[in-house]
Design a protein around this motif. Structure first.
Motif, PDB file in Angstrom:
ATOM      1  N   ALA A  83      41.220 -12.791  22.172  1.00 19.12           N
ATOM      2  CA  ALA A  83      42.134 -13.742  22.830  1.00 19.12           C
ATOM      3  C   ALA A  83      41.539 -15.155  22.811  1.00 19.12           C
ATOM      4  CB  ALA A  83      42.434 -13.307  24.261  1.00 19.12           C
ATOM      5  N   VAL A  84      40.214 -15.255  22.891  1.00 19.67           N
ATOM      6  CA  VAL A  84      39.591 -16.586  22.817  1.00 19.67           C
ATOM      7  C   VAL A  84      39.660 -17.116  21.378  1.00 19.67           C
ATOM      8  CG1 VAL A  84      37.454 -17.905  23.077  1.00 19.67           C
ATOM      9  CG2 VAL A  84      38.059 -16.183  24.785  1.00 19.67           C
ATOM     10  N   ALA A  96      36.329  -6.202  26.444  1.00 20.55           N
ATOM     11  CA  ALA A  96      35.474  -7.065  25.611  1.00 20.55           C
ATOM     12  C   ALA A  96      36.188  -7.428  24.314  1.00 20.55           C
ATOM     13  CB  ALA A  96      34.153  -6.356  25.314  1.00 20.55           C
ATOM     14  N   LEU A  97      36.806  -6.417  23.692  1.00 17.86           N
ATOM     15  CA  LEU A  97      37.496  -6.631  22.418  1.00 17.86           C
ATOM     16  C   LEU A  97      38.682  -7.584  22.596  1.00 17.86           C
ATOM     17  CD1 LEU A  97      37.670  -5.590  19.453  1.00 17.86           C
ATOM     18  CD2 LEU A  97      39.221  -3.826  20.281  1.00 17.86           C
ATOM     19  N   LEU A  98      39.488  -7.311  23.604  1.00 18.78           N
ATOM     20  CA  LEU A  98      40.682  -8.133  23.811  1.00 18.78           C
ATOM     21  C   LEU A  98      40.319  -9.551  24.251  1.00 18.78           C
ATOM     22  CD1 LEU A  98      42.956  -5.496  25.556  1.00 18.78           C
ATOM     23  CD2 LEU A  98      43.275  -6.465  23.288  1.00 18.78           C
ATOM     24  N   LYS A 132      37.484   0.469  29.379  1.00 16.73           N
ATOM     25  CA  LYS A 132      38.823   0.428  28.820  1.00 16.73           C
ATOM     26  C   LYS A 132      39.672  -0.567  29.608  1.00 16.73           C
ATOM     27  CE  LYS A 132      41.802   3.509  26.546  1.00 16.73           C
ATOM     28  NZ  LYS A 132      42.518   4.720  26.627  1.00 16.73           N
ATOM     29  N   ALA A 133      40.462  -1.336  28.872  1.00 15.59           N
ATOM     30  CA  ALA A 133      41.302  -2.324  29.535  1.00 15.59           C
ATOM     31  C   ALA A 133      42.377  -1.638  30.357  1.00 15.59           C
ATOM     32  CB  ALA A 133      41.941  -3.224  28.496  1.00 15.59           C
ATOM     33  N   GLN A 134      42.603  -2.106  31.560  1.00 12.59           N
ATOM     34  CA  GLN A 134      43.719  -1.593  32.350  1.00 12.59           C
ATOM     35  C   GLN A 134      44.557  -2.791  32.723  1.00 12.59           C
ATOM     36  OE1 GLN A 134      41.953   0.559  35.540  1.00 12.59           O
ATOM     37  NE2 GLN A 134      41.343   2.248  34.225  1.00 12.59           N
ATOM     38  N   PHE A 136      40.955 -10.200  32.064  1.00  9.35           N
ATOM     39  CA  PHE A 136      39.913  -9.280  31.573  1.00  9.35           C
ATOM     40  C   PHE A 136      38.648  -9.442  32.423  1.00  9.35           C
ATOM     41  CE2 PHE A 136      42.293 -10.648  27.678  1.00  9.35           C
ATOM     42  CZ  PHE A 136      43.006  -9.465  27.501  1.00  9.35           C
ATOM     43  N   PRO A 137      38.714  -9.074  33.698  1.00  5.49           N
ATOM     44  CA  PRO A 137      37.574  -9.357  34.585  1.00  5.49           C
ATOM     45  C   PRO A 137      36.307  -8.601  34.206  1.00  5.49           C
ATOM     46  CG  PRO A 137      39.194  -7.945  35.678  1.00  5.49           C
ATOM     47  CD  PRO A 137      39.809  -8.380  34.400  1.00  5.49           C
TER      48      PRO A 137
END
Ligand code: SF4
Length: 401
Positions: free
Chosen positions: A322-323, A316-318, A10-12, A342-343
């Motif tokens: 974004a790309v 992964a989704l973001l 999950k993105a943080q 998004f490391p």
């Protein structure tokens, strides 16, 4: 989240990204032949019930004390609301979204523009009007099923300018059935003569379940990719020479007039979508409201919102989106910056893909790691985007095994 592959974590996001609010106003008097948006003819008390629904939905949003930086009202036809209804919609939004956004755009169809409606929007704090012109040519407007005339466009534009909005956009469409290059050039000239601050130029697309799609399947209109490519190229060259900086495949602005709300969306920041079919990316998930006034009203009446396709936001989704959307922007994508943001997304699929895209002349890359589409790449931006998504997805699949 230990044990999950990195691309699925999950993105943080340590620093909150700018928040936008999108309000879908789902009413149209008739349906344009190319339209694939959710819209309905307002009957009876539909608009009053819609406004009640927006108030209920805004009260359900997990705002978390954050204020919206930008707002965008689209549709549908927001201008089908009467002045007092626009006022109510604006007050609801301002009450819940934390006060005055720095940029607030409203889409208006030329036939709906009145001094009274504009005065209400200006008093609310709207900063940007986007006028859906599409063409100045009567016959081509007719071919699109649009209900306005060029005379209504001029009148609407003058009224908008008289109100002194900070920014005015004109929406145009090209590669229309039967449209010649000279006619498109005439549309661009006419738009430039009005001197808007921003121009959006969209290539006509044939979406399923539209009247245009039916005409295509009946052979009454034809796809012409070579003509589309020519129109794109001519548009970019012509508007560039006229002092409009292209900042996205379809968008051009004079200095300081790019649409921040759209830029923030393409950067994959956060937005709250209100109204039927409104899409949100916010509070750790992405989802859409039902594209149906009755179903949406039932949802918000029962205390639910954005229930369809609810997807957890992962790095992964973001990162992949974004790309994809970043490449559509002329500024391109700073890979070092995105990797820092998004490391835990898995970047190796993209790294494998990039050399080929560079070799094929679809991309350029700077020493600092900024990748940009070349004009040739921009012409097939959708196909490049599909390859980028596939690269991220393939990598996620391989790391999930
Ligand atoms: S005005 Fe816009 S939303 Fe309404 S039918 Fe036409 S394209 Fe669709």
């Amino acid at each position: 989240m230990a044990g999950l592959p990195s691309g699925q974590e999950k993105a943080q996001t340590p620093t909150p990204t700018p928040l936008g609010v999108y309000v879908h106003v789902p009413f149209c008097a008739t349906t344009c032949d190319f339209c694939a948006f959710y819209q309905t003819v307002p009957k009876g008390d539909a608009i009053a019930r819609y406004l009640d629904g927006i108030e209920a939905e805004a009260g359900l949003v997990e705002w978390g004390g954050r204020a919206a930086a930008t707002a965008f009202w689209g549709g549908g036809t927001p201008g089908l609301l009467k002045a007092d209804q626009l006022d109510r919609l604006g007050r609801i939004m301002l009450l819940y979204c934390g006060g005055q956004p720095t940029e607030w755009s409203v889409e208006l169809a030329p036939a709906t523009v009145t001094a009274e409606r504009l005065a209400v929007l200006k008093a609310l704090g709207v900063t940007r009007i986007s006028l859906g012109v599409q063409s100045f040519n009567d016959a081509l407007l007719d071919a699109l099923g649009r209900q306005h005339t060029p005379a209504q466009v001029y009148r609407a534009y003058d009224l908008i300018r008289a109100q002194g909005f900070a920014s005015v956009n004109v929406d145009l469409m090209f590669a229309l059935p039967g449209q010649e290059e000279t006619q498109w050039r005439a549309d661009l000239d006419e738009a430039l003569r009005l001197a808007p601050d921003h121009l959006s130029t969209y290539c006509l697309t044939f979406e399923e379940d539209t009247a245009l799609w039916v005409k295509l399947s009946q052979g009454k209109v034809k796809l012409d990719p070579a003509k589309e490519a020519l129109f794109y190229q001519r548009t970019w060259d012509y508007l560039g020479a006229a002092g409009f900086a292209q900042y996205e495949v379809s968008n051009f602005a004079r200095q300081g007039h790019a649409c921040t709300h759209n830029l923030n969306t393409w950067h994959m920041y956060e937005w709250v979508g209100l109204g039927p079919s409104g899409a949100s990316q916010h509070a750790g998930w992405r989802a859409s409201n039902p594209p149906d006034l009755g179903l949406w009203l039932a949802d918000v009446g029962a205390g639910r919102r954005a229930t369809a396709d609810r997807t957890a936001l992962t790095e992964a989704l973001l990162a992949s989106d974004a790309v994809v959307f970043g490449l559509r922007m002329n500024a391109g994508v700073s890979l070092p910056r995105l990797r820092k943001r998004f490391p835990r997304a898995n970047w190796s699929g993209l790294e494998d893909l990039l050399p080929r895209l560079l070799l094929e002349g679809l991309l350029t890359a700077t020493q600092e790691g900024v990748i940009r589409l070349t004009p040739r790449g921009r012409l097939i931006a959708d196909a490049v985007g599909a390859e980028v998504l596939e690269a991220f997805e393939a990598e996620t699949r391989s790391t999930s095994r």
